[in-house]
Design a protein around this motif. Structure first.
Motif, PDB file in Angstrom:
ATOM      1  N   UNK A  48      13.855  41.797  63.152  1.00 35.16           N
ATOM      2  CA  UNK A  48      12.513  41.496  63.663  1.00 35.16           C
ATOM      3  C   UNK A  48      11.545  41.110  62.549  1.00 35.16           C
ATOM      4  N   UNK A  49      11.782  41.610  61.343  1.00 31.99           N
ATOM      5  CA  UNK A  49      10.943  41.274  60.192  1.00 31.99           C
ATOM      6  C   UNK A  49      11.386  39.962  59.526  1.00 31.99           C
ATOM      7  N   UNK A  50      12.408  39.329  60.069  1.00 34.87           N
ATOM      8  CA  UNK A  50      12.902  38.089  59.477  1.00 34.87           C
ATOM      9  C   UNK A  50      13.790  38.304  58.269  1.00 34.87           C
ATOM     10  N   UNK A  51      14.355  39.499  58.142  1.00 33.73           N
ATOM     11  CA  UNK A  51      15.243  39.807  57.031  1.00 33.73           C
ATOM     12  C   UNK A  51      16.681  39.478  57.415  1.00 33.73           C
TER      13      UNK A  51
ATOM     14  N   UNK B 267      20.769  34.592  50.636  1.00 33.80           N
ATOM     15  CA  UNK B 267      19.718  34.992  51.569  1.00 33.80           C
ATOM     16  C   UNK B 267      18.350  34.527  51.115  1.00 33.80           C
ATOM     17  N   UNK B 268      18.064  34.700  49.828  1.00 34.18           N
ATOM     18  CA  UNK B 268      16.775  34.252  49.295  1.00 34.18           C
ATOM     19  C   UNK B 268      16.638  32.734  49.412  1.00 34.18           C
TER      20      UNK B 268
ATOM     21  N   UNK C 287      17.666  41.346  52.104  1.00 34.65           N
ATOM     22  CA  UNK C 287      18.971  41.480  52.751  1.00 34.65           C
ATOM     23  C   UNK C 287      19.246  42.954  52.940  1.00 34.65           C
ATOM     24  N   UNK C 288      19.662  43.300  54.143  1.00 34.93           N
ATOM     25  CA  UNK C 288      20.058  44.674  54.465  1.00 34.93           C
ATOM     26  C   UNK C 288      21.571  44.691  54.645  1.00 34.93           C
TER      27      UNK C 288
ATOM     28  N   UNK D 166      16.235  44.574  48.273  1.00 39.21           N
ATOM     29  CA  UNK D 166      17.304  44.635  49.267  1.00 39.21           C
ATOM     30  C   UNK D 166      17.744  46.083  49.465  1.00 39.21           C
ATOM     31  N   UNK D 167      18.449  46.317  50.555  1.00 43.76           N
ATOM     32  CA  UNK D 167      18.858  47.669  50.923  1.00 43.76           C
ATOM     33  C   UNK D 167      20.352  47.665  51.220  1.00 43.76           C
TER      34      UNK D 167
END
Length: 182
Positions: A15-18, A83-84, A91-92, A124-125
């Motif tokens: 939802x956050x666009x991640x 991703x970037x 990125x999760x 990132x997580x």
């Protein structure tokens, strides 16, 4: 329980666009995608845009042969850069760690968790998922100490047992990572 805990985290990031990169068991890849879709996540759309990437162990940990930590870390770094480049601010990663049990890489997973060069994550997580009954207590406790945050009993906690990688690197060479059976 795993999905009850992880679904809010996954949804929040999307939802956050991640970006989400999930590494799952080869036999459970389709089931994982279906579970996420059944929870209301537009998997087709997210996968088509590259926002959601679902890989299995053959595409990551076992790519091009047996587990190799440097190769794996380079692949995760490339996923972060990709991703970037695609415009995702973060990125999760969610990685199921049962691969080490499948190919008897218990020693390697211990060293991987203790010395993985995943920092800095640049925002990132990464969540490593362990099915507790399948792992020995000593290995789980050592792996647990490598993570700044842990989810236990469905709750996210700052890990009071977290230790620096340098301390854990010395543990990786110890008998703590020998399989329980041998």
């Amino acid at each position: 329980e795993e999905y009850e805990v992880l679904l809010p985290f996954i949804r929040e990031g999307l939802n956050r666009g991640e970006r989400a990169v999930h590494v799952v068991e080869p036999a459970k890849r389709r089931e994982h995608i279906q579970r996420l879709a059944a929870s209301g996540i537009d998997m087709d759309g997210a996968m088509a845009t590259g926002q959601m990437v679902v890989l299995d162990w053959h595409e990551t940990y076992w790519k091009d042969g047996p587990f190799d930590q440097e190769r794996t870390m380079a692949q995760f770094a490339a996923a972060r850069r990709d991703g970037r480049e695609k415009g995702f601010p973060r990125t999760r990663f969610i990685c199921r760690m049962g691969w080490a049990l499948e190919d008897n890489s218990i020693t390697e997973v211990g060293r991987y968790e203790a010395t993985a060069d995943f920092v800095p994550l640049d925002g990132d997580v990464a969540i490593c998922v362990y099915q507790i009954p399948k792992w020995g207590g000593q290995i789980l406790m050592t792996a647990l100490r490598t993570h700044q945050f842990v989810i236990i009993g469905g709750m996210l906690h700052e890990n009071p047992f977290h230790q620096s990688a340098s301390v854990l690197a010395s543990l990786a060479e110890s008998s703590a990572f020998r399989p329980r059976c041998c």
